[in-house]
Design a protein around this motif. Sequence first.
Motif, PDB file in Angstrom:
ATOM      1  N   VAL A 255      -1.394  -9.925  11.990  1.00  0.00           N
ATOM      2  CA  VAL A 255      -1.112  -9.600  10.598  1.00  0.00           C
ATOM      3  C   VAL A 255       0.382  -9.315  10.460  1.00  0.00           C
ATOM      4  O   VAL A 255       0.931  -8.486  11.191  1.00  0.00           O
ATOM      5  CB  VAL A 255      -1.918  -8.364  10.140  1.00  0.00           C
ATOM      6  N   ASN A 256       1.030 -10.004   9.526  1.00  0.00           N
ATOM      7  CA  ASN A 256       2.451  -9.788   9.259  1.00  0.00           C
ATOM      8  C   ASN A 256       2.589  -8.788   8.112  1.00  0.00           C
ATOM      9  O   ASN A 256       2.567  -9.156   6.945  1.00  0.00           O
ATOM     10  CB  ASN A 256       3.137 -11.101   8.892  1.00  0.00           C
ATOM     11  N   ALA A 257       2.728  -7.506   8.456  1.00  0.00           N
ATOM     12  CA  ALA A 257       2.787  -6.460   7.435  1.00  0.00           C
ATOM     13  C   ALA A 257       4.133  -6.424   6.721  1.00  0.00           C
ATOM     14  O   ALA A 257       4.205  -6.164   5.522  1.00  0.00           O
ATOM     15  CB  ALA A 257       2.496  -5.098   8.056  1.00  0.00           C
TER      16      ALA A 257
ATOM     17  N   ARG B 219       6.884   4.192   6.839  1.00  0.00           N
ATOM     18  CA  ARG B 219       6.620   4.715   8.185  1.00  0.00           C
ATOM     19  C   ARG B 219       7.555   4.093   9.221  1.00  0.00           C
ATOM     20  O   ARG B 219       7.799   4.695  10.275  1.00  0.00           O
ATOM     21  CB  ARG B 219       5.161   4.483   8.567  1.00  0.00           C
ATOM     22  N   CYS B 220       8.081   2.916   8.936  1.00  0.00           N
ATOM     23  CA  CYS B 220       9.085   2.327   9.826  1.00  0.00           C
ATOM     24  C   CYS B 220      10.449   2.997   9.644  1.00  0.00           C
ATOM     25  O   CYS B 220      11.231   3.085  10.594  1.00  0.00           O
ATOM     26  CB  CYS B 220       9.216   0.822   9.572  1.00  0.00           C
ATOM     27  N   ILE B 221      10.726   3.465   8.430  1.00  0.00           N
ATOM     28  CA  ILE B 221      12.018   4.102   8.173  1.00  0.00           C
ATOM     29  C   ILE B 221      12.197   5.337   9.041  1.00  0.00           C
ATOM     30  O   ILE B 221      13.292   5.596   9.559  1.00  0.00           O
ATOM     31  CB  ILE B 221      12.172   4.440   6.676  1.00  0.00           C
ATOM     32  N   ASN B 222      11.117   6.121   9.216  1.00  0.00           N
ATOM     33  CA  ASN B 222      11.250   7.306  10.069  1.00  0.00           C
ATOM     34  C   ASN B 222      10.682   7.085  11.471  1.00  0.00           C
ATOM     35  O   ASN B 222      10.509   8.017  12.238  1.00  0.00           O
ATOM     36  CB  ASN B 222      10.594   8.530   9.416  1.00  0.00           C
TER      37      ASN B 222
ATOM     38  N   THR C  31       8.456  -4.351  14.793  1.00  0.00           N
ATOM     39  CA  THR C  31       8.360  -5.394  15.813  1.00  0.00           C
ATOM     40  C   THR C  31       9.727  -6.002  16.064  1.00  0.00           C
ATOM     41  O   THR C  31      10.097  -6.305  17.208  1.00  0.00           O
ATOM     42  CB  THR C  31       7.371  -6.489  15.348  1.00  0.00           C
ATOM     43  N   GLU C  32      10.479  -6.167  14.981  1.00  0.00           N
ATOM     44  CA  GLU C  32      11.851  -6.684  15.066  1.00  0.00           C
ATOM     45  C   GLU C  32      12.696  -5.967  14.020  1.00  0.00           C
ATOM     46  O   GLU C  32      12.178  -5.381  13.065  1.00  0.00           O
ATOM     47  CB  GLU C  32      11.895  -8.194  14.794  1.00  0.00           C
ATOM     48  N   GLY C  33      14.007  -6.054  14.194  1.00  0.00           N
ATOM     49  CA  GLY C  33      14.920  -5.496  13.201  1.00  0.00           C
ATOM     50  C   GLY C  33      15.362  -4.080  13.531  1.00  0.00           C
ATOM     51  O   GLY C  33      14.978  -3.500  14.552  1.00  0.00           O
TER      52      GLY C  33
ATOM     53  N   ASN D 291       4.519  -6.546  12.816  1.00  0.00           N
ATOM     54  CA  ASN D 291       3.301  -7.319  13.018  1.00  0.00           C
ATOM     55  C   ASN D 291       2.248  -6.455  13.699  1.00  0.00           C
ATOM     56  O   ASN D 291       2.562  -5.606  14.538  1.00  0.00           O
ATOM     57  CB  ASN D 291       3.574  -8.550  13.891  1.00  0.00           C
ATOM     58  N   TYR D 292       0.998  -6.679  13.324  1.00  0.00           N
ATOM     59  CA  TYR D 292      -0.127  -6.018  13.976  1.00  0.00           C
ATOM     60  C   TYR D 292      -1.048  -7.084  14.557  1.00  0.00           C
ATOM     61  O   TYR D 292      -1.246  -8.142  13.950  1.00  0.00           O
ATOM     62  CB  TYR D 292      -0.939  -5.189  12.976  1.00  0.00           C
TER      63      TYR D 292
END
Length: 259
Positions: free
Chosen positions: A18-20, A49-52, A58-60, A10-11
């Motif tokens: 915003v729920n990206a 970009r979350c993978i690296n 935000t969660e997970g 989330n941003y």
Amino acid sequence: MIELRNLTKNYTTDAGEVNALRNISLTVGDGEIFGIIGMSGAGKSTLVRCINMLERPTEGQVLIDGKDLGALSPAQLRAERRNITMIFQSFNLLMQRNCLKNVCFPLELSGMKKKDAAAKATELLRTVGLADKAKAYPAQLSGGQQQRVAIARALATEPKVLLCDEATSALDPQTTHSILSLIRDINRKTGITVIIITHQINVIEEICSRVAVLDNGSVAETGEVREVFSNPRSEAARRLVYPASFAPEYTETDGGGSA
């Protein structure tokens, strides 16, 4: 193995939250070439970009070989990132360095001696078919050649995972085919796991074994490439496979009135 577990990003903006990404769960096997496809704004670049961990979810969780990247210290994460490299649509080469020095760059950062780095970089340029371009600068190369240098640089640290974020979007079809063939060949020879992020169905069809269809920050559908594209179950997948069916109908009013 790469595991994404209930990944949410989330941003907060001036207009609100915003729920990206919304509860993304995916598994990518070792040595697999896995595709992630979606329309513009689907959340593909945020996901990669979350993978690296360039973006913190935000969660997970993001797990690689069972290791939770979000639980690592900054020093541990930097070390782990050496196993995860990226290539981009814009190549991101250092324009003031020649091809050999571009490939040497991550090796020198890791502390390798210049002589050893140059020897390894030379071999990597040979691997991508650019041994004769070692002293050329990026501005002297075609787009396909620049992407080959970027691939050589990405392989310099002998990563386990290669993330390709719209890596062929700026290239013509023939050059796209040659770059995908190179990535497939590298995958076969090294066993590197590849994740292809794209909006182009033909790219997924040519190189990937499985695909996830991303839509509005969520996984709409996932499965074997042939099955998903020949028998799309979700509206998001059907929109990609049959774009003409979802195009607005043309009317006289749309066309600008009478002659």
